[in-house]
Enzyme design. Structure first.
Site, PDB file in Angstrom:
ATOM      1  N   ASP A 139      -0.035  -2.547  -0.478  1.00 59.60           N
ATOM      2  CA  ASP A 139      -0.256  -3.948  -0.809  1.00 59.60           C
ATOM      3  C   ASP A 139       0.853  -4.477  -1.723  1.00 59.60           C
ATOM      4  O   ASP A 139       1.279  -3.794  -2.651  1.00 59.60           O
ATOM      5  CB  ASP A 139      -1.609  -4.066  -1.532  1.00 59.60           C
ATOM      6  CG  ASP A 139      -1.997  -5.500  -1.794  1.00 59.60           C
ATOM      7  OD1 ASP A 139      -2.277  -6.206  -0.819  1.00 59.60           O
ATOM      8  OD2 ASP A 139      -2.001  -5.918  -2.972  1.00 59.60           O
ATOM      9  N   GLU A 144       3.552  -3.946   2.904  1.00 60.27           N
ATOM     10  CA  GLU A 144       3.365  -5.395   2.949  1.00 60.27           C
ATOM     11  C   GLU A 144       4.497  -6.003   2.120  1.00 60.27           C
ATOM     12  O   GLU A 144       4.418  -6.097   0.906  1.00 60.27           O
ATOM     13  CB  GLU A 144       2.012  -5.816   2.355  1.00 60.27           C
ATOM     14  CG  GLU A 144       1.766  -7.300   2.583  1.00 60.27           C
ATOM     15  CD  GLU A 144       0.907  -7.980   1.520  1.00 60.27           C
ATOM     16  OE1 GLU A 144       0.431  -9.097   1.783  1.00 60.27           O
ATOM     17  OE2 GLU A 144       0.727  -7.433   0.418  1.00 60.27           O
TER      18      GLU A 144
END
Ligand code: GLC
Length: 570
Positions: free
Chosen positions: A220, A274
């Site tokens: 993330d 990401e």
């Protein structure tokens, strides 16, 4: 009519033989947003038991791996991206032993598991942060985070002007007057990656999940971890690598260490980043052979449905990935962005957080037609592909959620200016004619996001399974052919020139993919069989917003995807 192949891609070494090819290089990964996937215990929140019950559905869809959004204990200030314990399961979802069973059952069906790791920040209820709050200024407990005195006579102003990605200042003041940094919500304090124990903790978390059979992690906010310790103001013209908290060069050392952990397993584990970066070359630096394996292609996700920008986006992805020998990824949606059926039906078909507004008129029929064409385009491109749950059902964005039911901090922290992301996180419709459409065994339960449209019956899995013309049938057939197809395992493709309104390319053994964006129907080339199309051909012609997959008739012996092919005579 053949033109030059993408230059850099053409220079790639011979593609590896299929048998030796690592699975992740052309995997189709299905994103499971657990809260909204399926609720087995009837409390209105999706859970692991719900996922386990539907594993056969996912296997039949034809995907290779499942990526689970964070499934850890969390106060849910940001839908689970605020983690209290990285080595356990959110009780509302189930238990660790259920997760282990799920990983094993999925694997038995050929589905690998990818878990979400959130290294930039923890929950404000994480033991490290609660310890820091009661520890004195300057203590080791506080140095795991970014605590600083404020500015102004009384320290009443934040240490700098950085803004939270969710709106408002990126700093919050604590009882003793210091401030702490949070690039997202105040409930998500940023970790200090200058500290060795932060590195060690995350490497240990990786091993914890890898040891449980997880095949990889999705990282993330992967470009945000490292900050300039001087915490200088953001400069609009910062050179690459010079921004105080995005894409800093020393971040690559973190991922080299992670890659060593991933590579220490007999089946090497996979790192998926990401990385939201506009610069394709900077993004590719994360994909060097000793760093991450792949990263989400947000340029493609955000690209307007127009032939020029789409082709440029594809070419740029292939060209920038080739030098580092990493596969590109093809992503049309996820849990953070407007669902593609809705977006493609608007006048502005691109995506940007800054301009995301509700109430923009959309033509859902047109959006769906384009989303179907986009799906077949993405499936035909070299690299791996991501499907966000509900994309295979053609779910639209739900734009009329009443304010009191909304949950997303993006909406809350912008005072309702930003519609937030709840509209793409609505519970899936499985069966039946009214809410909760088989999502929960209980008919009267309040769902965690208490709003499912009352016109979703035709979109349910049950309804679409019975309909050969449905979005679900398109995804199933497309993924099946993608698995069997002779379009080669490398990243080579040859562009074909059918004019400015068309994207067309050839791959592998006589496989052609043609997308017509223009209003002028397109005549198919001679000597081809149609494998499948996103819409019916009209009198042997490809109409607007349609993708077709063709195989040259001379290559028909090499490939027979059973009954999926229809003869095209010209
Ligand atoms: C990522 C996630 C998003 C989350 C944010 C903060 O962008 O995809 O859902 O809010 O990180 O963790």
């Amino acid at each position: 009519m053949e033109t030059d192949a993408t230059e850099a891609a053409a220079e790639l070494p011979e593609p590896e033989r299929a048998a030796e090819r690592p699975w992740w290089r052309d995997a189709v990964v299905y994103q499971v947003y657990i809260r909204s996937f399926a609720d087995a215990n009837g409390d209105g929140t999706g859970d692991l038991a719900g996922v386990r019950a539907h594993l056969p559905y996912l296997a039949a869809l034809g995907v290779d791996a499942l990526w689970f959004n964070p499934w850890y204990p969390s106060p849910l200030a940001d839908a689970g991206y605020d983690i209290v314990d990285y080595r356990s399961i959110e009780p509302a979802f189930g238990t660790l032993s259920e997760a282990e069973q799920l990983i094993a059952e999925a694997r038995a069906l050929g589905l690998r598991t990818i878990v979400d790791i959130v290294p930039n920040h923890v929950s404000s209820q994480h033991p490290w942060f609660t310890e820091a709050l009661v520890a004195p200024a300057g203590s080791a407990a506080r140095r795991r985070f970014w605590f600083r005195p404020g500015k102004g006579a009384e320290g009443e102003l934040p240490p700098n002007e950085w803004q939270s990605i969710f709106g408002g200042p990126a700093w919050t003041r604590v009882a003793d007057g210091e401030w702490y940094l949070h690039l997202f919500a105040p409930e998500q304090p940023d970790l200090n990656w200058e500290r060795l124990e932060v590195w060690e903790e995350h490497e240990d978390i990786l091993r914890f999940w890898f040891d449980r059979g997880v095949a990889g992690v999705r990282i993330d906010s992967a470009a945000l971890l490292v900050k300039d310790p001087e915490l200088p103001e953001e400069l609009p013209d910062a050179a690459p690598g010079e921004h105080p908290f995005t894409d800093r060069d020393s971040l690559h050392d973190v991922y080299r260490r992670w890659r060593a952990v991933a590579d220490s397993y007999v089946e090497p584990r996979v790192l998926v980043g990401e990385v939201w970066l506009p610069d394709a070359e900077r993004l590719a630096r994360y994909l060097r052979p000793d760093e991450l394996h792949t990263a989400f292609n947000f340029d493609f996700l955000a690209c307007p449905w127009e032939p020029g920008p789409m082709r440029t986006s594809i070419e740029s992805a292939l060209a920038s990935h080739a030098p580092v020998d990493a596969p590109a990824t093809w992503v049309l949606s996820n849990h953070d962005v407007t669902r593609s059926v809705t977006r493609y039906g608007r006048a502005d078909t691109g995506f940007a957080f800054e301009t995301k507004r509700e109430g923009t008129p959309t033509d859902l029929l047109r959006g769906k037609r384009r989303a179907r064409a986009a799906a077949l385009l993405a499936m035909a491109l070299p690299g791996s592909m991501y499907i966000y749950q509900g994309e295979e059902l053609g779910l639209p964005e739900v734009e009329n959620i009443p304010p009191e039911k909304r949950q997303d901090p993006m909406w809350l922290r912008s005072g309702g200016v930003d519609p937030g992301r709840d509209g793409c996180r609505v519970a899936l419709p499985w069966s039946g004619t009214k809410p909760p459409y088989g999502f929960s065994p209980s008919h009267n339960v309040r769902l965690w996001l208490d709003h499912q449209p009352d016109d979703w019956a035709p979109l349910s899995v049950e309804a679409q399974t019975a309909d050969p013309g449905s979005m679900l049938s398109l995804y199933r057939a497309g993924l099946r052919i993608r698995h069997l197809a002779p379009w080669g395992v490398g990243s080579q493709l040859s562009w074909l020139d059918y004019g400015d309104d068309v994207i067309a390319f050839e791959r592998g053994e006589g496989f052609l993919c043609i997308v017509n964006f223009g209003s002028q129907p397109l005549e198919l080339p001679e000597g081809v069989d149609v494998l499948m199309g996103s819409a019916e051909l009209v009198g042997d012609k490809l109409s607007q917003d349609t993708t077709v997959w063709l195989i040259q008739t001379t290559d028909r012996a090499a490939f027979d995807p059973e009954q999926t092919r229809t003869q095209h005579s010209s």
